[in-house]
Design an enzyme around this catalytic site. Structure first.
Site, PDB file in Angstrom:
ATOM      1  CG  MET A  68      80.163  72.968  39.881  1.00 25.75           C
ATOM      2  SD  MET A  68      81.693  73.507  40.718  1.00 25.75           S
ATOM      3  CE  MET A  68      82.209  71.889  41.358  1.00 25.75           C
ATOM      4  CE  LYS A 116      53.174  41.070  23.852  1.00 23.20           C
ATOM      5  NZ  LYS A 116      53.119  41.172  25.525  1.00 23.20           N
ATOM      6  CG  PHE A 149      51.088  51.644  22.704  1.00 23.34           C
ATOM      7  CD1 PHE A 149      50.894  53.044  22.928  1.00 23.34           C
ATOM      8  CD2 PHE A 149      51.166  50.888  23.481  1.00 23.34           C
ATOM      9  CE1 PHE A 149      50.889  53.566  24.238  1.00 23.34           C
ATOM     10  CE2 PHE A 149      51.098  51.276  25.064  1.00 23.34           C
ATOM     11  CZ  PHE A 149      50.984  52.555  25.355  1.00 23.34           C
ATOM     12  CD  GLN A 150      54.314  51.716  26.220  1.00 24.84           C
ATOM     13  OE1 GLN A 150      54.412  50.510  26.262  1.00 24.84           O
ATOM     14  NE2 GLN A 150      54.306  52.385  27.236  1.00 24.84           N
ATOM     15  CD  GLU A 201      61.152  53.090  32.795  1.00 24.43           C
ATOM     16  OE1 GLU A 201      60.971  54.320  33.264  1.00 24.43           O
ATOM     17  OE2 GLU A 201      60.065  52.150  32.184  1.00 24.43           O
TER      18      GLU A 201
END
Lengths: 162, 562
Positions: free
Chosen positions: B476, B161, B111-112, B49
Site C-alpha cells: 500500500m 500482585k 522491577f516490571q 502479548e
C-alpha cells in the site's frame, strides 16, 4: 469560525486520575485550556472542575460531549451564556517605592482589594473579581512594577432562581 | 465467603460467562494463573502479548461477547497497548487484565513496573487500578458492564500482585449502576418521525451503515429498512456484512477504496441516512464537499460522533437497532412499490455507474493477480468463511472481492489500521466459532508482524488458515509512492523474505505455494481442506495496485480508476 471564551464547569468523582483524564482529553484532542480550577464540593467524593477555554461553536459542542463521555464526569455545563457568577483571585506582589506607596494603596482601596503583606520595597495585594477587574487592576499596577503574580483561574457557579 | 483476590477474579469471570481467556503469564499474575487453571475457563497461551489482545479482539468480533485478555505487569502490559488502541478505535468490547507490582512498590520504579493506567487512559473506554481487594469484584463487574454497554470498548483493569493474594468477603452478583454513565439507547421518536418524512420525500436516498450496525445487532433491521424503502446501500469497511453483499441494492464499500458507484452515489444523493458511522476521513475524503447535495440524517449511540466531522440535519442519539426497528415499524404501512417507482430513476443511474466501472482485474496467464486469489477464495468458500485481514492492500482487496452476506464475518482493524492484527484475530475468531472456516488474508509484510502466533494456533489446536498475497513489497505504501512520489520506493521493498512454506513447516503447520495462475485453485482447495493450521503463499503480481482510489484529501467522487 469565531473562537469565543467559554467557562465550562463540571462535577466529577473525586478519584485519583480524574484530573488527568480531563486534561488528557483536552491535550489529546487539541482543545485549549486557558485556566483550570479544581477542588472538592460539600458532597464527599465529588469535586468541581472549572475550565476556561477558547473555541468555536462546533468545538465547544465537542468539548462538552467528550467531557460527558468520560466515565468519572457526572455533569457538565457551559456557563458562558447562562446567568452565573464568575470570579478569579490573584496575589500580586508589586514594587512599592516610597513615591508610589500612597498611589498603590489608593488603587487597592478603589478596587476593594487587600494588602496582605508589606515590606520596605513591596506590597502583596489580594484581589478577587472577574476577568475585567483583574485586567484593569493589572494595567494600573504595571507601571509601578509587578514583581510576581499568582492567579487562580476562573471559578463559576450558576445563579439560583430569584 | 472469604476468598483471595485471584479467586474473586475467577468468580467474577464465571459470573460474566467468560469461557476463554487469551494471555501470557508473568511474575505479577502468577497467583491469578494459579487459580485460573483450577477453573474450566479455557486459556490460550500466546507467544506475544500483542497476540493475546488481538486474539481477544477477534474473539469478541466473531462472537459479540466481550473478549478477555490476561497479561503480566511492565512489558506484558505495554505489549498490549497497540491491541487496546485497535479495539478502542473499532469499539470492540474487551476486558484487559494486567498484573501490577505490589501496592507498596507502586511508584518506586520496581522491577516490571509501568503506569499502564496512565499509558492507556486515552485508548480505553475506561481503566482502573485496583488498590484494595475489597474493590476487586465491583471493579471487574463495572469493567464488563462498561465494555459491553453503550458504545462498546476496551476496559483495562490493573491488579497489583498483593491484591490478588489478599482475602475479602465475596458477594455474588450485584447490580452495577454508575451514576455518571447512562447511555441513551432509546431514540427520540420525534426525530425518527422527521426521518420518515425525509425518507418519503427523497428522490435519491442512500443508506450508509458502519460498524455500529453490526455492534448493536442491527444488521437484520438495517437490511429490512433498505428493502422496505428500496434504498441503495453502502457501508464503511467496518460495516461490511451489515447488508448482504449479494443483494441488488448493494453498492459495495464507500471511501478511499470504495466502489465507483458507491462513491458517485454519495456525491449525488439527496438524502444520506448514516447509521452507526463516524465519518472517518478515509470515508469522507474532502469533508467540505462530502455528500454536498444531501440532507444528512445520523443515528449513533455516541453523542460525540454526531456533528464531530459533518453537519447533520437530523441527529438521533440512540441504539441503531432500536432506531431501525422503530423506523421499520413506522414505514411498514407504506407501499414498497411507491418507493420503487420513486427511486427508479436513481437506481437506473446507479446501475449505469456500475456498468461504467465494474470492480475488475485482468488475470493473464503469467502472474497471479491478488484479486483473482480473493475471487476464487470467495467462490470456493461459498462466501461463508470468517475473514480476518492484516492492513494494507490485502485488506482492501479482501473488502472489495470477498462479498459478505452476514455480520461478524469480516474482522479487520479499521480505525487504527494495525498490521499484525489478522493472524491473532483469526485465532480468536476460531476459538469463538470453531465450526467456521477462518482465514487471515495477509500481505507478506504484515504477516511477519505477528507470525509467532502460528505456534499459538498449533498448541491450541485452532486450525486457522493464512493466505499471503506475497508481492515482496509493503504494497500500500509502495502504491502511494508510485502514484504520488514519482515511484521512489523508499524502504518499501522486502528483498529478503522467509520461505513461508518452510516457515509453516517449522511451526508444524502445512505450507503451500502458488506461483502461477493455474496453481491458485488447487492450492486453495488443498489449503481449505487442511485440518491443521496452514499458510498458503501466493506469489502475486508485484506492482498491482488497489483501485478505485481517492487520493487523500480529494473529493470522494474524484477517483483514480484502473
Amino acid at each position: 469560525m469565531q473562537e469565543d471564551k467559554h467557562v465550562i464547569t463540571m462535577l466529577v468523582d473525586n478519584e485519583p486520575g480524574v484530573l488527568s483524564r480531563v486534561v488528557g482529553l483536552f491535550s489529546g484532542r487539541g482543545f485549549n485550556i486557558e485556566s483550570l480550577c479544581v477542588a472538592e464540593t460539600v458532597t464527599p467524593g465529588i469535586s468541581r472542575i472549572t475550565i476556561v477555554t477558547k473555541a468555536n461553536p462546533p468545538v465547544v459542542e465537542q468539548i462538552e460531549k467528550q467531557l460527558n463521555k468520560l466515565i468519572n464526569v457526572i455533569k457538565v455545563r457551559d456557563l458562558t451564556r447562562e446567568a452565573s457568577v464568575m470570579r478569579e483571585m490573584a496575589l500580586i506582589c508589586v514594587r512599592a517605592s516610597p513615591e508610589h506607596r500612597a498611589e498603590i494603596l489608593r488603587i487597592v482601596d478603589i478596587f476593594r482589594c487587600k494588602v496582605i503583606d508589606v515590606g520596605l520595597e513591596h506590597y502583596i495585594i489580594e484581589v478577587t473579581g472577574d476577568e475585567g477587574k483583574m485586567t484593569a487592576l493589572l494595567n494600573l499596577l504595571r507601571p509601578m512594577g509587578i514583581k510576581k503574580i499568582a492567579r487562580t483561574g476562573t471559578i463559576a457557579l450558576l445563579r439560583e432562581p430569584k | 465467603m472469604e476468598m483471595t483476590g485471584a479467586q474473586i477474579l475467577m468468580a467474577v469471570l464465571k459470573e460474566e460467562a467468560v469461557d476463554t481467556v487469551f494471555g501470557f503469564p508473568g511474575g505479577a499474575v502468577i497467583d491469578i494463573y494459579d487459580e485460573l487453571v483450577k477453573t474450566d475457563i479455557r486459556h490460550i497461551l500466546v507467544r506475544h502479548e500483542q497476540g493475546a489482545v488481538h486474539a481477544a479482539d477477534g474473539y469478541a468480533r466473531a462472537s459479540g461477547k466481550a473478549g478477555v485478555c490476561l497479561v503480566t505487569s511492565g512489558p506484558g502490559a505495554t505489549n498490549t497497548v497497540t491491541g487496546v488502541a485497535t479495539a478502542y478505535m473499532d469499539s470492540i468490547p474487551m476486558v484487559i487484565i494486567t498484573g501490577q507490582v505490589p501496592t507498596h512498590l507502586i511508584g518506586n520504579d520496581a522491577f516490571q513496573e509501568v503506569d499502564i493506567v496512565g499509558i492507556t487512559r486515552p485508548c480505553t473506554k475506561h481503566n482502573y487500578l485496583v488498590k484494595s481487594v475489597e474493590d476487586l469484584a465491583r471493579t471487574m463487574r463495572e469493567a464488563f458492564f462498561l465494555a459491553r454497554s453503550g458504545r462498546p470498548g476496551p476496559v483495562l483493569v490493573d491488579i497489583p500482585k498483593d491484591v490478588a493474594n489478599q482475602t475479602a468477603v465475596f458477594k455474588p452478583q450485584e447490580e452495577i449502576k454508575i451514576k455518571s454513565y447512562q447511555p441513551n439507547y432509546r431514540p427520540n421518536m420525534k426525530q425518527l418521525k422527521k426521518i420518515v418524512g425525509l425518507v418519503k420525500e427523497a428522490r435519491r436516498p442512500l443508506l450508509f451503515g458502519g460498524g455500529g450496525v453490526i455492534l448493536s445487532g442491527a444488521a437484520e433491521a438495517f437490511t429490512t429498512f433498505a428493502r422496505q424503502t428500496q434504498t441503495p446501500v453502502t457501508t464503511t469497511l467496518m460495516g461490511l456484512g451489515a447488508f448482504p453483499g449479494s443483494d441488488p441494492l448493494w453498492l459495495g464499500m464507500i471511501g478511499m477504496h470504495g466502489t465507483y458507484r458507491a462513491n458517485m452515489s454519495t456525491g449525488a444523493c439527496d438524502l444520506l441516512i448514516a447509521i452507526g458511522v463516524r465519518f472517518d476521513d478515509r470515508v469522507t475524503g474532502k469533508i467540505e464537499t462530502f455528500a454536498r447535495d444531501a440532507q444528512i440524517v445520523h443515528i449513533d449511540i455516541d453523542p460525540t460522533s454526531i456533528r464531530k466531522n459533518v453537519g447533520v440535519a437530523i441527529p438521533v442519539v440512540g441504539d441503531c437497532r432500536e432506531a431501525l426497528n422503530e423506523l421499520n415499524r413506522m414505514i411498514a404501512a407504506d407501499n414498497q412499490n411507491r418507493f420503487e417507482a420513486r427511486h427508479r430513476e436513481w437506481l437506473e443511474q446507479i446501475a449505469a455507474w456500475k456498468e461504467q466501472h465494474r470492480m475488475a482485474y485482468d488475470q493473464g496467464t503469467e502472474t497471479i493477480k491478488p484479486q483473482f486469489v480473493i475471487d476464487k477464495l470467495f467462490e470456493l468458500t461459498q462466501g461463508k468463511a470468517i475473514i480476518t485481514t492484516e492492513v494494507g492492500q490485502n485488506q482492501m482487496w479482501a473488502a472489495q472481492f470477498y462479498h459478505f452476506d452476514g455480520p461478524r464475518q469480516f474482522i479487520t482493524s479499521g480505525g487504527l489500521g494495525t498490521m499484525g492484527f489478522g493472524l491473532p484475530a483469526a485465532i480468536g475468531a476460531k476459538a469463538a466459532q470453531p465450526e467456521h472456516t477462518v482465514i487471515d488474508i495477509a500481505g507478506d509484510g504484515s504477516i511477519q508482524m505477528n507470525i509467532q502466533e502460528m505456534a499459538t494456533a498449533m498448541q491450541s489446536c485452532l486450525p486457522v488458515k493464512v493466505l499471503i498475497l506475497n508481492n515482496g513489497y509493503l504494497g500500500m505504501v509502495r502504491q502511494w509512492q508510485e502514484l504520488f512520489y514519482e515511484k521512489r520506493y523508499a524502504c518499501t521493498t522486502m528483498d529478503h523474505q522467509p520461505d513461508f512454506v518452510k516457515l509453516a513447516e517449522a511451526f508444524g503447520a502445512v505450507g503451500l505455494r502458488a506461483t502461477r495462475p493455474e496453481e491458485v485453485i488447487p492450492v486453495l482447495e488443498e489449503g481449505l481442506a487442511c485440518e491443521v493450521p496452514v499458510i498458503m503463499d501466493f506469489v502475486v503480481e508485484k506492482e498491482e495496485s488497489v483501485y478505485p482510489m481517492v487520493p487523500a484529501g480529494a473529493n470522494i467522487t474524484e477517483m483514480l480508476l484502473v
